[in-house]
Write a protein that holds these residues in place. Structure first.
Motif, PDB file in Angstrom:
ATOM      1  N   LYS A 101       0.830  -1.205   0.000  1.00 22.13           N
ATOM      2  CA  LYS A 101       0.000   0.000   0.000  1.00 22.13           C
ATOM      3  C   LYS A 101       0.867   1.259   0.000  1.00 22.13           C
ATOM      4  O   LYS A 101       0.595   2.226  -0.714  1.00 22.13           O
ATOM      5  CB  LYS A 101      -0.937  -0.011   1.207  1.00 22.13           C
ATOM      6  CG  LYS A 101      -1.972   1.112   1.211  1.00 22.13           C
ATOM      7  CD  LYS A 101      -2.927   0.960   2.380  1.00 22.13           C
ATOM      8  CE  LYS A 101      -3.753  -0.297   2.264  1.00 22.13           C
ATOM      9  NZ  LYS A 101      -4.763  -0.430   3.355  1.00 22.13           N
TER      10      LYS A 101
ATOM     11  N   CYS B 246       2.365   1.792  -3.362  1.00 26.65           N
ATOM     12  CA  CYS B 246       1.359   2.338  -4.272  1.00 26.65           C
ATOM     13  C   CYS B 246       1.221   3.850  -4.079  1.00 26.65           C
ATOM     14  O   CYS B 246       1.132   4.606  -5.062  1.00 26.65           O
ATOM     15  CB  CYS B 246       0.013   1.647  -4.057  1.00 26.65           C
ATOM     16  SG  CYS B 246      -0.064  -0.043  -4.699  1.00 26.65           S
ATOM     17  N   GLU B 247       1.216   4.288  -2.836  1.00 29.02           N
ATOM     18  CA  GLU B 247       1.155   5.722  -2.579  1.00 29.02           C
ATOM     19  C   GLU B 247       2.373   6.429  -3.166  1.00 29.02           C
ATOM     20  O   GLU B 247       2.250   7.497  -3.777  1.00 29.02           O
ATOM     21  CB  GLU B 247       1.056   5.975  -1.075  1.00 29.02           C
ATOM     22  CG  GLU B 247      -0.267   5.536  -0.452  1.00 29.02           C
ATOM     23  CD  GLU B 247      -0.331   5.816   1.036  1.00 29.02           C
ATOM     24  OE1 GLU B 247       0.578   6.509   1.549  1.00 29.02           O
ATOM     25  OE2 GLU B 247      -1.271   5.327   1.692  1.00 29.02           O
TER      26      GLU B 247
ATOM     27  N   ASP C 192      -3.249   3.381  -7.591  1.00 31.31           N
ATOM     28  CA  ASP C 192      -4.409   3.014  -6.799  1.00 31.31           C
ATOM     29  C   ASP C 192      -4.224   1.580  -6.286  1.00 31.31           C
ATOM     30  O   ASP C 192      -4.214   0.627  -7.069  1.00 31.31           O
ATOM     31  CB  ASP C 192      -5.681   3.120  -7.644  1.00 31.31           C
ATOM     32  CG  ASP C 192      -6.945   2.813  -6.856  1.00 31.31           C
ATOM     33  OD1 ASP C 192      -6.854   2.431  -5.670  1.00 31.31           O
ATOM     34  OD2 ASP C 192      -8.047   2.961  -7.435  1.00 31.31           O
ATOM     35  N   TYR C 193      -4.071   1.438  -4.986  1.00 30.59           N
ATOM     36  CA  TYR C 193      -3.868   0.128  -4.361  1.00 30.59           C
ATOM     37  C   TYR C 193      -4.993  -0.829  -4.713  1.00 30.59           C
ATOM     38  O   TYR C 193      -4.769  -2.033  -4.892  1.00 30.59           O
ATOM     39  CB  TYR C 193      -3.779   0.326  -2.849  1.00 30.59           C
ATOM     40  CG  TYR C 193      -3.738  -0.916  -2.001  1.00 30.59           C
ATOM     41  CD1 TYR C 193      -2.570  -1.669  -1.884  1.00 30.59           C
ATOM     42  CD2 TYR C 193      -4.858  -1.339  -1.279  1.00 30.59           C
ATOM     43  CE1 TYR C 193      -2.518  -2.803  -1.088  1.00 30.59           C
ATOM     44  CE2 TYR C 193      -4.818  -2.462  -0.473  1.00 30.59           C
ATOM     45  CZ  TYR C 193      -3.652  -3.195  -0.389  1.00 30.59           C
ATOM     46  OH  TYR C 193      -3.605  -4.315   0.402  1.00 30.59           O
ATOM     47  N   ASN C 194      -6.196  -0.323  -4.858  1.00 32.11           N
ATOM     48  CA  ASN C 194      -7.359  -1.171  -5.120  1.00 32.11           C
ATOM     49  C   ASN C 194      -7.372  -1.727  -6.541  1.00 32.11           C
ATOM     50  O   ASN C 194      -8.136  -2.639  -6.838  1.00 32.11           O
ATOM     51  CB  ASN C 194      -8.650  -0.400  -4.852  1.00 32.11           C
ATOM     52  CG  ASN C 194      -8.810  -0.059  -3.382  1.00 32.11           C
ATOM     53  OD1 ASN C 194      -8.532  -0.886  -2.512  1.00 32.11           O
ATOM     54  ND2 ASN C 194      -9.225   1.161  -3.101  1.00 32.11           N
ATOM     55  N   GLU C 195      -6.534  -1.157  -7.422  1.00 35.71           N
ATOM     56  CA  GLU C 195      -6.443  -1.686  -8.783  1.00 35.71           C
ATOM     57  C   GLU C 195      -5.711  -3.026  -8.828  1.00 35.71           C
ATOM     58  O   GLU C 195      -5.860  -3.783  -9.789  1.00 35.71           O
ATOM     59  CB  GLU C 195      -5.678  -0.710  -9.683  1.00 35.71           C
ATOM     60  CG  GLU C 195      -6.423   0.547 -10.050  1.00 35.71           C
ATOM     61  CD  GLU C 195      -5.582   1.435 -10.959  1.00 35.71           C
ATOM     62  OE1 GLU C 195      -6.118   2.456 -11.422  1.00 35.71           O
ATOM     63  OE2 GLU C 195      -4.409   1.108 -11.199  1.00 35.71           O
TER      64      GLU C 195
ATOM     65  N   THR D 173      -4.850  -6.771  -7.943  1.00 36.80           N
ATOM     66  CA  THR D 173      -5.452  -8.001  -7.431  1.00 36.80           C
ATOM     67  C   THR D 173      -4.482  -8.635  -6.447  1.00 36.80           C
ATOM     68  O   THR D 173      -3.336  -8.946  -6.796  1.00 36.80           O
ATOM     69  CB  THR D 173      -5.752  -8.974  -8.581  1.00 36.80           C
ATOM     70  OG1 THR D 173      -6.665  -8.365  -9.486  1.00 36.80           O
ATOM     71  CG2 THR D 173      -6.354 -10.272  -8.040  1.00 36.80           C
ATOM     72  N   LYS D 174      -4.943  -8.797  -5.219  1.00 43.03           N
ATOM     73  CA  LYS D 174      -4.102  -9.398  -4.185  1.00 43.03           C
ATOM     74  C   LYS D 174      -4.398 -10.894  -4.083  1.00 43.03           C
ATOM     75  O   LYS D 174      -5.519 -11.277  -3.765  1.00 43.03           O
ATOM     76  CB  LYS D 174      -4.356  -8.726  -2.830  1.00 43.03           C
ATOM     77  CG  LYS D 174      -3.519  -7.473  -2.581  1.00 43.03           C
ATOM     78  CD  LYS D 174      -3.971  -6.265  -3.378  1.00 43.03           C
ATOM     79  CE  LYS D 174      -5.248  -5.687  -2.825  1.00 43.03           C
ATOM     80  NZ  LYS D 174      -5.654  -4.442  -3.555  1.00 43.03           N
TER      81      LYS D 174
ATOM     82  N   HIS E 125      -9.609 -12.904   3.131  1.00 43.26           N
ATOM     83  CA  HIS E 125     -10.518 -11.911   2.535  1.00 43.26           C
ATOM     84  C   HIS E 125     -10.602 -10.658   3.399  1.00 43.26           C
ATOM     85  O   HIS E 125     -10.546  -9.530   2.890  1.00 43.26           O
ATOM     86  CB  HIS E 125     -11.909 -12.526   2.363  1.00 43.26           C
ATOM     87  CG  HIS E 125     -12.972 -11.523   2.067  1.00 43.26           C
ATOM     88  ND1 HIS E 125     -13.094 -10.882   0.852  1.00 43.26           N
ATOM     89  CD2 HIS E 125     -13.964 -11.023   2.856  1.00 43.26           C
ATOM     90  CE1 HIS E 125     -14.112 -10.048   0.894  1.00 43.26           C
ATOM     91  NE2 HIS E 125     -14.658 -10.107   2.094  1.00 43.26           N
TER      92      HIS E 125
ATOM     93  N   GLY F  12      -7.875  -8.293   2.942  1.00 44.05           N
ATOM     94  CA  GLY F  12      -7.856  -7.568   1.676  1.00 44.05           C
ATOM     95  C   GLY F  12      -7.470  -8.389   0.465  1.00 44.05           C
ATOM     96  O   GLY F  12      -7.303  -7.846  -0.627  1.00 44.05           O
TER      97      GLY F  12
ATOM     98  N   ASP G 208      -7.986 -10.907  -2.666  1.00 35.30           N
ATOM     99  CA  ASP G 208      -9.049 -11.183  -3.634  1.00 35.30           C
ATOM    100  C   ASP G 208      -9.111 -12.650  -4.028  1.00 35.30           C
ATOM    101  O   ASP G 208     -10.142 -13.118  -4.515  1.00 35.30           O
ATOM    102  CB  ASP G 208      -8.820 -10.352  -4.899  1.00 35.30           C
ATOM    103  CG  ASP G 208      -8.720  -8.871  -4.617  1.00 35.30           C
ATOM    104  OD1 ASP G 208      -9.734  -8.286  -4.213  1.00 35.30           O
ATOM    105  OD2 ASP G 208      -7.619  -8.301  -4.776  1.00 35.30           O
TER     106      ASP G 208
END
Length: 291
Positions: free
Chosen positions: A215, A218-219, A224-227, A229-230, A256, A259, A261
């Motif tokens: 994370k 990513c910053e 975008d961290y949410n982009e 797939t973990k 899950h 975080g 996926d």
């Protein structure tokens, strides 16, 4: 929560004579059961933790091409290709071919590589760690350019290429997802943030910390961290008769909630396809509800 079947062991009861038919049955059953990924390791010798070096091991991308013909929906990948095994032009062309022939189901799983034994055994170069990570970044840059528009030259510390022509081009858009494997905090996870579409991290006690590191990268990269797939590497053990399905679902819920996926891993007992059929009824529908 999605699941992926990784097949790390090919020393099965029928031996090489039935390996093709057995593997086809495993792939078809996993695909029909609802596994989102079907993958293999990218090794030439069997690895420690699975069996002795002398055990059966299939070449990864020949195997994925075979699996493509016996599946219809699952994404196909290695977990994980080491950069020392193939020139990036060959690797990009190989993944492109898999993507085209599978109808857009290829994933590039890639990492710095680690197995010095098989490299020395077969005569592959095995550079020091720092150089392998240089190669990893340059491979990512090279392959992304080859999957992009045009056919310009490429130049880096380790590679000189006059024309990155790739015809036919990949079906996946903008390109096959790139999964970078490993949990190295300084380089691997930074490369995930900079170049990757997915990560694959072992489910170890510090896995939550690894996600925090990703994370932060990513910053730093403006990503975008949410982009991303973990995915977690986690053995999908439901027991010999499915008696551990509840324990596995508890593990999946924990991942899950952290975080993740997807969980990708081996299923002890394969090639017994009845175990994969139990996933279709006892595990995958419940895992899909973890949203």
């Amino acid at each position: 929560m999605k699941l992926g079947l990784q097949i790390p062991n090919f020393t099965w009861a029928g031996g090489p004579a039935t390996l093709g038919s057995d593997l086809a049955a495993v792939a078809r059953t996993a695909d029909q059961a609802g596994f989102d990924y079907v993958g293999v390791m990218d090794h030439f010798f069997q690895i420690r933790g699975v069996g002795p070096s002398e055990n059966d091991m299939l070449e990864a991308y020949t195997t994925l091409g075979f699996l493509a013909a016996h599946t219809e929906r699952a994404k196909l990948l290695t977990v994980i290709t080491g950069v020392i095994y193939r020139h990036p032009g060959l690797l990009a062309k190989t993944i492109t071919t898999l993507d085209v022939l599978s109808g857009g189901r290829a994933v590039l799983g890639i990492g710095a590589g680690w197995n010095e034994e098989e490299s020395k055994g077969l005569g592959f170069p095995f550079p020091p760690t720092a150089e392998r990570f240089e190669l990893l970044e340059e491979n990512l840059q090279y392959i992304l350019q080859m999957w992009g528009e045009g056919d310009a030259a490429f130049s880096s510390k380790h590679f000189e290429a006059e024309r990155l022509l790739n015809s036919p081009q990949v079906l996946s858009r903008p390109h096959p997802p790139i999964m970078i494997g490993g949990g190295g905090e300084k380089k691997t996870l930074r490369f995930v943030a900079k170049y990757g579409d997915a990560c694959n991290i072992f489910n170890t006690p510090d896995v939550e910390h690894k996600l925090d590191v990703l994370k932060q990268h990513c910053e730093n990269e403006g990503r975008d961290y949410n982009e991303i797939t973990k995915t977690a590497y986690h053995t999908l053990d439901i027991g010999e008769k499915g008696e551990k399905a509840g324990e596995l679902l508890a593990d999946l819920e924990r991942l899950h909630n952290l975080g993740f996926d997807a969980a990708i891993g081996s299923v002890p007992g394969v090639p017994d396809v009845s175990l994969l059929e139990k996933f279709a009824t006892d595990v995958i529908p419940a895992a899909e509800k973890l949203v």
